[in-house]
Design a protein around this motif. Structure first.
Motif, short mmCIF file in Angstrom:
data_model
loop_
_atom_site.label_atom_id
_atom_site.label_comp_id
_atom_site.label_asym_id
_atom_site.label_seq_id
_atom_site.Cartn_x
_atom_site.Cartn_y
_atom_site.Cartn_z
N LEU A 92 0.79 -1.28 0.16
CA LEU A 92 0.15 0.03 -0.09
C LEU A 92 0.95 1.35 0.01
O LEU A 92 0.49 2.20 -0.65
N GLY A 93 1.86 1.21 0.79
CA GLY A 93 2.50 2.29 0.85
C GLY A 93 3.36 2.82 -0.37
O GLY A 93 3.44 4.12 -0.85
N LEU A 94 3.96 1.89 -0.95
CA LEU A 94 4.47 1.87 -2.47
C LEU A 94 3.45 2.54 -3.24
O LEU A 94 3.70 3.32 -4.11
N GLU A 95 2.12 1.89 -3.18
CA GLU A 95 1.23 2.33 -4.22
C GLU A 95 0.84 3.83 -4.05
O GLU A 95 0.57 4.64 -4.95
N ILE A 96 0.74 4.21 -2.81
CA ILE A 96 0.57 5.50 -2.56
C ILE A 96 1.52 6.45 -2.97
O ILE A 96 1.19 7.79 -3.51
N GLN A 97 2.67 6.18 -2.82
CA GLN A 97 3.81 6.88 -3.36
C GLN A 97 4.20 6.68 -4.89
O GLN A 97 5.44 7.27 -5.17
N LYS A 98 3.40 5.83 -5.50
CA LYS A 98 3.59 5.68 -6.90
C LYS A 98 4.86 5.32 -7.30
O LYS A 98 5.65 5.55 -8.00
N ASN A 104 10.66 -2.95 -6.39
CA ASN A 104 10.22 -2.67 -5.09
C ASN A 104 8.99 -3.78 -4.65
O ASN A 104 9.06 -4.38 -3.38
N ILE A 105 8.23 -4.30 -5.76
CA ILE A 105 7.35 -5.37 -5.23
C ILE A 105 8.02 -6.91 -5.23
O ILE A 105 7.89 -7.39 -4.20
N GLU A 106 9.52 -6.95 -5.55
CA GLU A 106 10.22 -7.92 -5.55
C GLU A 106 10.74 -7.80 -4.06
O GLU A 106 10.76 -8.87 -3.05
N TYR A 107 11.11 -6.77 -3.55
CA TYR A 107 11.57 -6.38 -2.32
C TYR A 107 10.49 -6.82 -1.28
O TYR A 107 10.62 -7.43 -0.18
#
Length: 247
Positions: A92-98, A104-107
Motif C-alpha cells: 500500500l505505501g508503495l502504491e500511495i507513493q507511486k 520494489n514489489i520483489e522486495y
C-alpha cells in the motif's frame, strides 16, 4: 557526517480557543544512524508529540530540527485494510507513493518470505493473529525503504504474551534491516530490551531529564534474552526512579 536526527532547543506550543499550552520545552536530542532509541516519560508528557514533529506532522514553535533521511511511521494500530489481502496491504505505501516498480514489489515479496508471511499473502487481515498483523504493518513501512522508523507504542494493543513475542520479532527485524529507530513506549522493560539508549522525559512540557546508555552482558543478544541480563533490573529500577510515581 552529523547525526541522522538532531533536535536542538525544540519547543512546541498548542493554541486553542481556551489558550496556549506548552507541550515541549527546550528539548535537545540527537540520534546516530543505526541507533535504536526508546523514549519513556509520564503519561501526557508529549512523547507522541515529539514523534509527530519528527514525522513532519507538527512544526516546532521554536528550535532547530534536522532529519537526514526518509521517515517511516508505525502507529499503535496496524491500520490494515480489511478488503485487501496481506500482500496488497504490504504494497500500500508503495502504491500511495507511486513506487510500484518490479524491483520494489520483489522486495516486498522478499520481506514477506523472510519474515514468515509468504504463505499468508493471499489471506485477509481478519484471518491473522494480532502479532502477524503487526509484522505486516512493519513490512508495509519497510517497503518504502525509510532510513528512520518512528514507532508509536506499536505493541500496546496486544496481550502481554503476544506483546513480548512480537516486540522480540520486530526488534530483531529492525536490527537485521539496519534501520535507525525511535520507539515511544510506557513499558520500561520493553524500552530497555530494545534500545541502545533510553531517553527519560520530564512531565509536560517535555524536555530530556535523563539518558541511559544500555549495555547488557548477554550472549546471542535478542530483546527477549536481554531481560535475563544481570544489569536489566538495575536499569529498570533506575529508570523507574526517574519517572513520576503515577506512570
Amino acid at each position: 557526517m552529523g547525526p541522522i536526527v538532531s533536535m536542538e532547543d525544540i519547543s512546541l506550543r498548542y493554541h486553542s480557543i481556551s489558550g496556549e499550552t506548552l507541550a515541549v520545552s527546550h528539548l535537545d536530542l540527537s540520534v546516530e544512524s543505526g541507533e535504536f532509541i526508546s523514549v519513556v516519560g509520564p503519561s501526557g508528557c508529549g512523547k507522541s508529540t515529539i514523534l509527530s514533529m519528527l514525522a513532519g506532522l507538527l512544526p516546532p514553535s521554536a528550535g532547530d530540527l534536522k532529519i537526514n533521511g526518509h521517515i517511516g511511521y508505525m502507529l499503535q494500530k496496524d491500520h490494515l485494510l480489511h478488503w485487501r489481502n496481506i500482500r496488497n496491504n504490504a504494497l500500500l505505501g508503495l502504491e500511495i507513493q507511486k513506487k510500484l516498480t518490479p524491483e520494489n514489489i520483489e522486495y516486498v515479496d522478499f520481506l514477506l518470505d523472510q519474515y514468515g508471511l509468504s504463505e499468508f499473502k493471499d489471506h485477509y487481515p481478519w484471518q491473522l493473529s494480532g502479532g502477524m498483523r503487526q509484522r505486516v504493518a512493519l513490512i508495509r513501512t519497510l517497503a518504502v525503504k525509510p532510513d528512520i522508523l518512528l514507532l508509536d507504542e506499536p505493541f500496546s494493543a496486544l496481550d502481554y504474551q503476544t506483546r513480548l513475542s512480537v516486540s522480540d520479532e520486530i526488534g530483531l527485524i529492525i536490527r537485521r534491516e539496519q534501520k535507525t529507530a525511535i520507539l515511544v513506549t510506557h513499558d520500561i522493560s520493553e524500552a530497555i530490551s530494545l534500545a541502545d539508549r533510553v531517553i527519560v522525559l520530564t512531565k509536560r512540557p517535555a524536555t530530556v531529564k535523563t539518558i541511559f546508555p544500555i549495555l547488557l552482558s548477554v550472549e546471542n543478544y535478542t530483546p527477549m534474552k536481554a531481560r535475563e541480563a544481570p544489569e536489566f533490573k538495575d536499569y529498570f529500577n533506575a529508570i523507574w526512579k526517574e519517572l513520576d510515581v503515577h506512570v
